[in-house]
Design a protein around this motif. Sequence first.
Motif, PDB file in Angstrom:
ATOM      1  N   VAL A 305       0.838  -1.204   0.000  1.00 13.28           N
ATOM      2  CA  VAL A 305       0.000   0.000   0.000  1.00 13.28           C
ATOM      3  C   VAL A 305       0.868   1.247   0.000  1.00 13.28           C
ATOM      4  O   VAL A 305       0.574   2.224  -0.707  1.00 13.28           O
ATOM      5  N   ASP A 306       1.947   1.236   0.769  1.00 14.78           N
ATOM      6  CA  ASP A 306       2.840   2.389   0.798  1.00 14.78           C
ATOM      7  C   ASP A 306       3.440   2.642  -0.585  1.00 14.78           C
ATOM      8  O   ASP A 306       3.513   3.790  -1.045  1.00 14.78           O
ATOM      9  N   ASP A 307       3.869   1.577  -1.255  1.00 17.30           N
ATOM     10  CA  ASP A 307       4.402   1.719  -2.614  1.00 17.30           C
ATOM     11  C   ASP A 307       3.332   2.241  -3.569  1.00 17.30           C
ATOM     12  O   ASP A 307       3.612   3.071  -4.443  1.00 17.30           O
ATOM     13  N   THR A 308       2.103   1.754  -3.390  1.00 13.31           N
ATOM     14  CA  THR A 308       1.009   2.182  -4.272  1.00 13.31           C
ATOM     15  C   THR A 308       0.757   3.673  -4.126  1.00 13.31           C
ATOM     16  O   THR A 308       0.598   4.393  -5.125  1.00 13.31           O
ATOM     17  N   VAL A 309       0.713   4.163  -2.901  1.00 12.68           N
ATOM     18  CA  VAL A 309       0.532   5.599  -2.676  1.00 12.68           C
ATOM     19  C   VAL A 309       1.688   6.380  -3.293  1.00 12.68           C
ATOM     20  O   VAL A 309       1.487   7.443  -3.892  1.00 12.68           O
ATOM     21  N   GLY A 310       2.897   5.849  -3.202  1.00 12.05           N
ATOM     22  CA  GLY A 310       4.051   6.517  -3.794  1.00 12.05           C
ATOM     23  C   GLY A 310       3.971   6.576  -5.303  1.00 12.05           C
ATOM     24  O   GLY A 310       4.231   7.628  -5.918  1.00 12.05           O
ATOM     25  N   TYR A 311       3.628   5.465  -5.941  1.00 16.93           N
ATOM     26  CA  TYR A 311       3.489   5.461  -7.393  1.00 16.93           C
ATOM     27  C   TYR A 311       2.376   6.410  -7.837  1.00 16.93           C
ATOM     28  O   TYR A 311       2.513   7.149  -8.824  1.00 16.93           O
ATOM     29  N   LEU A 312       1.264   6.393  -7.092  1.00 13.75           N
ATOM     30  CA  LEU A 312       0.153   7.281  -7.428  1.00 13.75           C
ATOM     31  C   LEU A 312       0.583   8.742  -7.291  1.00 13.75           C
ATOM     32  O   LEU A 312       0.250   9.579  -8.141  1.00 13.75           O
ATOM     33  N   ALA A 313       1.325   9.049  -6.249  1.00 19.57           N
ATOM     34  CA  ALA A 313       1.802  10.422  -6.053  1.00 19.57           C
ATOM     35  C   ALA A 313       2.693  10.854  -7.212  1.00 19.57           C
ATOM     36  O   ALA A 313       2.595  11.993  -7.702  1.00 19.57           O
ATOM     37  N   ALA A 314       3.565   9.949  -7.672  1.00 19.31           N
ATOM     38  CA  ALA A 314       4.425  10.282  -8.810  1.00 19.31           C
ATOM     39  C   ALA A 314       3.588  10.538 -10.061  1.00 19.31           C
ATOM     40  O   ALA A 314       3.856  11.471 -10.837  1.00 19.31           O
ATOM     41  N   GLY A 315       2.550   9.725 -10.253  1.00 18.38           N
ATOM     42  CA  GLY A 315       1.674   9.934 -11.409  1.00 18.38           C
ATOM     43  C   GLY A 315       0.917  11.240 -11.331  1.00 18.38           C
ATOM     44  O   GLY A 315       0.768  11.951 -12.334  1.00 18.38           O
ATOM     45  N   VAL A 316       0.432  11.589 -10.137  1.00 22.13           N
ATOM     46  CA  VAL A 316      -0.276  12.856  -9.956  1.00 22.13           C
ATOM     47  C   VAL A 316       0.686  14.026 -10.146  1.00 22.13           C
ATOM     48  O   VAL A 316       0.333  15.050 -10.742  1.00 22.13           O
ATOM     49  N   ALA A 317       1.916  13.885  -9.657  1.00 23.86           N
ATOM     50  CA  ALA A 317       2.912  14.948  -9.842  1.00 23.86           C
ATOM     51  C   ALA A 317       3.192  15.177 -11.321  1.00 23.86           C
ATOM     52  O   ALA A 317       3.396  16.324 -11.761  1.00 23.86           O
ATOM     53  N   ASN A 318       3.189  14.107 -12.111  1.00 21.86           N
ATOM     54  CA  ASN A 318       3.358  14.273 -13.560  1.00 21.86           C
ATOM     55  C   ASN A 318       2.235  15.127 -14.143  1.00 21.86           C
ATOM     56  O   ASN A 318       2.471  15.959 -15.023  1.00 21.86           O
ATOM     57  N   LEU A 319       1.009  14.913 -13.662  1.00 22.23           N
ATOM     58  CA  LEU A 319      -0.116  15.741 -14.104  1.00 22.23           C
ATOM     59  C   LEU A 319       0.091  17.198 -13.712  1.00 22.23           C
ATOM     60  O   LEU A 319      -0.183  18.113 -14.496  1.00 22.23           O
ATOM     61  N   VAL A 320       0.545  17.410 -12.485  1.00 23.23           N
ATOM     62  CA  VAL A 320       0.785  18.778 -12.018  1.00 23.23           C
ATOM     63  C   VAL A 320       1.801  19.473 -12.906  1.00 23.23           C
ATOM     64  O   VAL A 320       1.602  20.614 -13.349  1.00 23.23           O
ATOM     65  N   ASN A 321       2.898  18.798 -13.199  1.00 22.60           N
ATOM     66  CA  ASN A 321       3.960  19.410 -14.004  1.00 22.60           C
ATOM     67  C   ASN A 321       3.560  19.577 -15.467  1.00 22.60           C
ATOM     68  O   ASN A 321       3.924  20.563 -16.104  1.00 22.60           O
ATOM     69  N   LEU A 322       2.824  18.610 -16.006  1.00 19.76           N
ATOM     70  CA  LEU A 322       2.507  18.608 -17.427  1.00 19.76           C
ATOM     71  C   LEU A 322       1.325  19.491 -17.771  1.00 19.76           C
ATOM     72  O   LEU A 322       1.333  20.214 -18.770  1.00 19.76           O
ATOM     73  N   VAL A 323       0.285  19.466 -16.941  1.00 21.52           N
ATOM     74  CA  VAL A 323      -0.984  20.118 -17.270  1.00 21.52           C
ATOM     75  C   VAL A 323      -1.172  21.441 -16.530  1.00 21.52           C
ATOM     76  O   VAL A 323      -1.889  22.324 -16.999  1.00 21.52           O
ATOM     77  N   ASN A 324      -0.548  21.586 -15.351  1.00 16.98           N
ATOM     78  CA  ASN A 324      -0.699  22.787 -14.530  1.00 16.98           C
ATOM     79  C   ASN A 324      -2.168  23.086 -14.213  1.00 16.98           C
ATOM     80  O   ASN A 324      -2.657  24.180 -14.435  1.00 16.98           O
ATOM     81  N   PRO A 325      -2.899  22.085 -13.671  1.00 21.00           N
ATOM     82  CA  PRO A 325      -4.310  22.323 -13.338  1.00 21.00           C
ATOM     83  C   PRO A 325      -4.448  23.100 -12.034  1.00 21.00           C
ATOM     84  O   PRO A 325      -3.535  23.132 -11.212  1.00 21.00           O
ATOM     85  N   GLU A 326      -5.618  23.718 -11.859  1.00 20.46           N
ATOM     86  CA  GLU A 326      -5.898  24.352 -10.575  1.00 20.46           C
ATOM     87  C   GLU A 326      -6.474  23.355  -9.584  1.00 20.46           C
ATOM     88  O   GLU A 326      -6.443  23.577  -8.371  1.00 20.46           O
ATOM     89  N   ARG A 327      -7.000  22.232 -10.117  1.00 19.85           N
ATOM     90  CA  ARG A 327      -7.611  21.240  -9.234  1.00 19.85           C
ATOM     91  C   ARG A 327      -7.436  19.847  -9.821  1.00 19.85           C
ATOM     92  O   ARG A 327      -7.562  19.653 -11.033  1.00 19.85           O
ATOM     93  N   ILE A 328      -7.124  18.896  -8.958  1.00 18.19           N
ATOM     94  CA  ILE A 328      -7.105  17.486  -9.336  1.00 18.19           C
ATOM     95  C   ILE A 328      -8.089  16.771  -8.423  1.00 18.19           C
ATOM     96  O   ILE A 328      -8.027  16.908  -7.188  1.00 18.19           O
TER      97      ILE A 328
END
Length: 397
Positions: A305-328
């Motif tokens: 579960v800890d690894d899953t949260v980490g992988y998910l965080a990395a994926g969400v961070a990619n969205l933040v960097n790539l798309v620059n949304p105001e909300r996820i």
Amino acid sequence: MDVRRTTVRDMRRSNRSALLTTIYREGLLSRHELGHRTSLSAASVSNLVSELIAEGVVEEAGSVDSEGGRPRILLRVSPAFRYVAGAEVGETRVRVELFDLAMNVLARADHQIDTTSPTVVVKHVLEGLAAVIASSGVRSELILGLGVAVAGVVEGNEVVDAQTLGWDAVPLRRMLAEGTEVPIQVDNGANMLGQAEMWFGAGRGATDAVVALIGSGVGAALVADGSSYRGTRSSAGEWGHMTIAYGGRRCRCGAAGCLEAYVGAEAVLERYREAGGVVPAADEETAFVELLDAVGTSEVAARIVDDTVGYLAAGVANLVNLVNPERIVLGGWAGLLLGERYLPRLREAVGEHALRQPYAQVTIELCELGRDAVALGAATLPVLRLLRDGGVVPSRS
């Protein structure tokens, strides 16, 4: 053809559409407020609203006091003018729901499935539609349409390509239409979750957002400047197939290292089994809950579960960097189960991976509409058509 007459008719329908959409999306409004929102003249608003009321599309719903004048009558789209149905085609079940135009659920039908064969899916969607019509007592001719949300790329409201389901150019809309007179519309499940959350849930008020769906698989709906971004051929948002680990785990799509291969519920449970964990539950959702519940007593479960949260965080961070949304917005049944327990940790981990400035500009929230949001979003497809057509119900002949 009388071009002037056509132009006047089109403009009238466009103005009706603007009024109706504003009433539907913003809630109870007075005629005066509608004029301000739409920039239409008071006379135009009065005439068009009178038309819509006479046709039964709009109704008066109470009044509010005004400053120094008569009370203002509030308007809303009549919930019982017509009805809409939405279907969610998942990998383990098919859910069909019937709604009034206020999106109140009138009936629901669920079918567990052990295969995603197109013919089986079509059978259960049509059975579900028949079941909700029968149990609600709504006449089928009053149903504007059935929206169907499915994994994969949907082209032209017709053909579905879904590598993870083994679907190659499946003419899903036509197959469904052969079994019912209710009009059918088909779209991607993540996009439908996104539409529901942007209209009614955690995405309201945002103009640039990402709504992420995490279930057995992983996807996302992208919203840019208030509009859904679909890409050249409607395949934008396949976030689950972004490479998260070069040469990593094999994904169901056939590629290696996809985000879905690390955070999709099926892949998480597979990693748990490979690490020696025991998954006694037969169905995926129950097994996922049992895995999360075991975190406090099992080192293996805690690590997975800890690894899953980490992988998910990395994926969400990619969205933040790539798309620059105001909300996820994090949704999907597995996304909600993870988010309800680990959202603060996820936010912190996203901050560790994302660039400082875009991370400071984004909020990360949970889906507000619950696990039924995909079916709800699918049901907005016929609603959207009604709004675009200015309240004119298309003929089925």
